[in-house]
Design an enzyme around this catalytic site. Structure first.
Site, mmCIF file in Angstrom:
data_model
loop_
_atom_site.group_PDB
_atom_site.id
_atom_site.type_symbol
_atom_site.label_atom_id
_atom_site.label_comp_id
_atom_site.label_asym_id
_atom_site.label_seq_id
_atom_site.Cartn_x
_atom_site.Cartn_y
_atom_site.Cartn_z
ATOM 1 N N GLN A 120 3.282 -46.260 24.737
ATOM 2 C CA GLN A 120 4.215 -47.493 24.350
ATOM 3 C C GLN A 120 5.627 -47.535 24.452
ATOM 4 O O GLN A 120 6.281 -48.191 24.363
ATOM 5 C CB GLN A 120 3.946 -47.907 22.715
ATOM 6 N N HIS A 136 -3.657 -41.655 20.765
ATOM 7 C CA HIS A 136 -3.083 -42.884 20.557
ATOM 8 C C HIS A 136 -3.736 -43.749 22.025
ATOM 9 O O HIS A 136 -2.522 -44.394 22.416
ATOM 10 C CB HIS A 136 -1.934 -43.034 20.116
ATOM 11 N N ASN A 168 -5.939 -42.415 16.383
ATOM 12 C CA ASN A 168 -5.103 -43.329 15.677
ATOM 13 C C ASN A 168 -6.174 -44.661 15.905
ATOM 14 O O ASN A 168 -6.840 -44.839 17.285
ATOM 15 C CB ASN A 168 -3.839 -43.887 16.461
ATOM 16 N N GLU A 169 -6.565 -45.084 14.831
ATOM 17 C CA GLU A 169 -7.362 -46.289 15.197
ATOM 18 C C GLU A 169 -8.809 -46.477 16.021
ATOM 19 O O GLU A 169 -8.925 -47.096 16.845
ATOM 20 C CB GLU A 169 -6.674 -47.470 15.452
ATOM 21 N N TYR A 180 -2.084 -54.456 8.661
ATOM 22 C CA TYR A 180 -1.299 -55.752 9.178
ATOM 23 C C TYR A 180 -1.724 -56.909 8.533
ATOM 24 O O TYR A 180 -0.625 -57.691 7.936
ATOM 25 C CB TYR A 180 -1.282 -55.636 10.783
ATOM 26 N N GLU A 203 0.991 -47.308 9.586
ATOM 27 C CA GLU A 203 1.551 -48.105 10.150
ATOM 28 C C GLU A 203 1.524 -49.368 9.493
ATOM 29 O O GLU A 203 0.543 -49.577 8.606
ATOM 30 C CB GLU A 203 0.748 -48.449 11.382
ATOM 31 N N TRP A 260 5.755 -49.570 11.250
ATOM 32 C CA TRP A 260 5.696 -49.730 12.777
ATOM 33 C C TRP A 260 6.563 -50.766 13.200
ATOM 34 O O TRP A 260 6.272 -51.977 12.549
ATOM 35 C CB TRP A 260 3.998 -50.259 13.060
ATOM 36 N N GLU A 273 3.456 -53.427 23.803
ATOM 37 C CA GLU A 273 2.382 -53.837 22.772
ATOM 38 C C GLU A 273 0.977 -54.198 23.346
ATOM 39 O O GLU A 273 0.586 -55.368 23.483
ATOM 40 C CB GLU A 273 2.850 -55.271 22.054
ATOM 41 N N TRP A 274 0.482 -53.007 23.959
ATOM 42 C CA TRP A 274 -0.602 -53.182 24.691
ATOM 43 C C TRP A 274 -0.901 -54.693 25.738
ATOM 44 O O TRP A 274 -0.272 -54.659 26.335
ATOM 45 C CB TRP A 274 -1.705 -52.861 23.634
HETATM 46 O O1 IFM Z 1 1.133 -51.674 18.678
HETATM 47 C C1 IFM Z 1 0.151 -51.308 17.686
HETATM 48 C C2 IFM Z 1 -0.219 -49.881 17.658
HETATM 49 O O2 IFM Z 1 -0.293 -49.114 18.775
HETATM 50 C C3 IFM Z 1 -1.294 -49.494 16.844
HETATM 51 N N1 IFM Z 1 -1.584 -50.245 15.750
HETATM 52 C C4 IFM Z 1 -1.162 -51.772 15.673
HETATM 53 C C5 IFM Z 1 0.196 -51.799 16.460
HETATM 54 C C6 IFM Z 1 0.488 -53.326 16.605
HETATM 55 O O3 IFM Z 1 -0.592 -53.933 17.220
#
Ligand code: IFM
Length: 460
Positions: A20, A121, A165-166, A296, A362, A414, A421-422
């Site tokens: 990112q 990630h 991550n996630e 979030y 985050e 974050w 942003e993906w």
């Molecule tokens: O940008 C992402 C991050 O890479 C992983 N967690 C959520 C963020 C916001 O969408």
């Protein structure tokens, strides 16, 4: 509003991820990742944006670390790009890739900022993607080899090592809904990937432990799943199902010894779980020292026989669950703002899975952030009062969890910088520091100055 103090030694910081922000996609021997491929595939990422240049952090890391120091950050969570370390995902280590993280870690330590490493990630080396990615058990084994090699170079200076991550996103968005790389839409592949990601965590954690790592963890994005109607049995059943697929499918094997029976049954209706082999669950359940929580927004569901379900991201929920649309005020991602969800989530995890310290790895929000009229000349200003309100609300929620007894060790916003942003490309800005992608100029937003104050007061 009342003022709040956080515990002594509460870790204040910010987070980013390699693909990112780094850019330098072909520098110093970096190999291609599944995100390079995905972002170059027409229609996958907003306006064909890629991470080729991103925030050019690879070349500007010293300036970025200086900025972190100016803001008073005590910790910086970043991820390591596996394709820089092993361009093909296996085989010889590329020393020039490790050199970059060596320089970054030294720069952080020189400023008194604790490095927190995330080993994965989402930027899987493309060669491994070509061999099935996380649907291939061998990827988990290769991940452990890469983790050990990275620890071998940085372990003398980095204390905190997180594996994934996630993994929810890697598995369900990557192989289920297809909105993330590699863009597959196959529910069986999504569940296979869940297990192999967990196995990769277990194997990497074991390798790190054997090599002497002191603090080993993983970051999840658990959902605060809520019923549309708290008195409805059908809604409670929907919560249980979604909680199983989103939360317990990760939390139980990591922290409670193995998969829950109801989750096994659900997965078994979609794919014969032959990918779970004897000994896997024991390995995955090895104790960890830290659980990273990314939060979030909450998830509201109702139990409905005609429910559309959550598509590929929640395989098998169609005809059972309705995911309620978020209600305002919404962030620029269209996400709800509900700080109480963070308190509930932290408390729930601390209650159901006691004994592991938690770290908010985050939390933050995207807003359009229109620079002031004097931007980019003169004294720059980005007045992001909506982000300040979001962060303040969530810090109060985190504090509330602490006051209810949750062992929460820190908070990482974050993100440090606006970034890629993906699938949304650069159009969503999560940074507390504005990035002008044409000039690469960094401008701390009002939220960065506000956060600086929070850190210096250790509270609100
Ligand atoms: O940008 C992402 C991050 O890479 C992983 N967690 C959520 C963020 C916001 O969408």
């Amino acid at each position: 509003m009342s003022s709040l103090r956080f515990p002594e030694n509460f870790l204040w910081g910010a987070a980013t991820a390699a693909y990112q922000i780094e850019g330098a996609a072909r520098d110093d021997g970096r190999g291609p990742s599944i995100w390079d491929t995905f972002s170059r595939t027409p229609g996958r990422v907003h306006q064909g944006h890629t991470g080729d240049v991103a925030c050019d952090h690879y070349h500007r890391y010293a300036e970025d670390v200086a900025l972190m120091a100016e803001l008073g950050l005590r910790a910086y969570r970043f991820s390591i790009a596996w394709p820089r370390i092993q361009p093909d995902g296996t085989g010889p280590v590329n020393p020039r890739g490790l050199d970059f993280y060596d320089r970054l870690v030294d720069a952080l330590l020189a400023r008194g900022i604790d490095p927190i490493v995330t080993l994965y990630h989402w930027d899987l080396p493309q060669s491994l993607g070509d061999r099935g990615g996380w649907t291939n058990r061998e990827t988990a084994e290769h991940f452990a080899t890469y983790a050990a090699a990275t620890y071998g170079r940085l372990g003398d200076r980095v204390d905190v090592w997180t594996t994934l991550n996630e993994p929810w996103c890697s598995a369900y968005l990557g192989y289920g809904s297809g909105v993330h790389a590699p863009g597959e839409q196959d529910p069986a592949a999504a569940f296979t990937a869940v297990h192999h990601l967990l196995l990769g965590h277990g194997l990497a954690a074991r390798a790190l432990r054997a090599a002497g790592a002191r603090t080993i963890g993983i970051t999840l994005n658990p959902a605060d799943v809520r019923p549309a109607d708290g008195s409805s049995a059908a809604d409670a059943a929907a919560v249980r199902l979604v909680d199983g697929l989103h939360n317990r499918i990760f939390l139980d094997p990591l922290l409670a010894g193995g998969y829950a029976e109801d989750v096994r049954e659900h997965v078994g209706r979609i794919v014969e779980p032959t990918f779970v082999r004897d000994g896997d669950e024991k390995l995955i359940a090895a104790p960890i020292d830290l659980l990273g929580i990314n939060y979030y927004q909450p998830t509201y569901v109702a139990g409905r026989p005609d429910g559309a379900g959550g598509g590929g991201a929640y395989p098998g929920t169609d005809g059972a669950v309705e995911f309620l649309p978020p209600v305002g005020p919404l962030t620029d991602m269209g996400w709800m703002v509900e700080p109480a969800g963070l308190t509930r989530l932290l408390e729930r995890i601390a209650t159901d899975y006691p004994g592991v310290p938690l770290l908010i790895t985050e939390n933050g929000a995207a807003y359009p952030d229109k620079p002031g009229a004097d931007f980019p000349g003169g004294p720059s200003q980005v007045l992001d009062t909506d982000r300040i309100a979001y962060l303040e609300g969530h810090l109060r929620a985190a504090h509330e969890a602490i006051s209810r007894g949750v062992d929460l060790r820190g908070y990482l916003v974050w993100s440090l910088l606006d970034n890629f942003e993906w699938a949304e490309g650069y159009r969503r800005r999560f940074g507390i520091v504005h990035v002008d992608y044409l000039t690469q100029r960094r401008t701390p937003k009002s939220s960065a100055r506000w956060y600086q104050e929070v850190i210096s007061r250790n509270g609100l």
